[in-house]
Design an enzyme around this catalytic site. Structure first.
Site: not given
Length: 126
Positions: A34-36, A97, A105-106, A110, A112
């Protein structure tokens, strides 16, 4: 193209168990959690366990087993979350992305998975 993977990125630390996560599903080659800071009622991040920077890096260099496992895991999560269109859910958005223009960003691949509400248009015309 040669990709430079940063082993100190947050997802690498999650994979090493240095940072906790809310795991949704873990397989031999994939971790989903789960995304924080969720942007929808259902917001899950899916990462390969291998050191891949972005999707094209993964697609070109991952093993067949990694690619199949990652892809099937995404499908399993959509089913688990009951967001599959035509199967009881109303649909979802899958986002990955890549690089500066993609606002990644990371620097670890990944995707989403977002669902559980209408998500609007993907991009506004520029």
């Amino acid at each position: 193209m040669a990709y430079s993977y940063d082993p100190e990125n947050i997802f690498a630390k999650i994979l090493r168990g240095e940072i906790p996560n809310n795991t949704v599903l873990e397989t031999e080659h994939t971790l989903a959690f789960r995304d924080i800071a969720p942007q929808a009622p259902e917001h899950v991040l899916v990462i390969p366990k291998g050191a891949y920077v972005c999707y094209d890096h993964f697609a070109l260099e991952a093993s067949e087993a990694e690619i199949v496992d990652y892809t099937r895991t995404i499908g399993q999560i959509c089913k688990m979350l009951d967001i599959q269109p035509g199967e009881g859910g109303a649909g979802y958005r899958l986002i990955s992305n890549a690089g500066q223009d993609g606002v990644q960003e990371v620097p670890h691949l990944h995707v989403h998975i977002l669902g559980g509400r209408g998500l609007g248009r993907m991009l506004a015309r520029a």
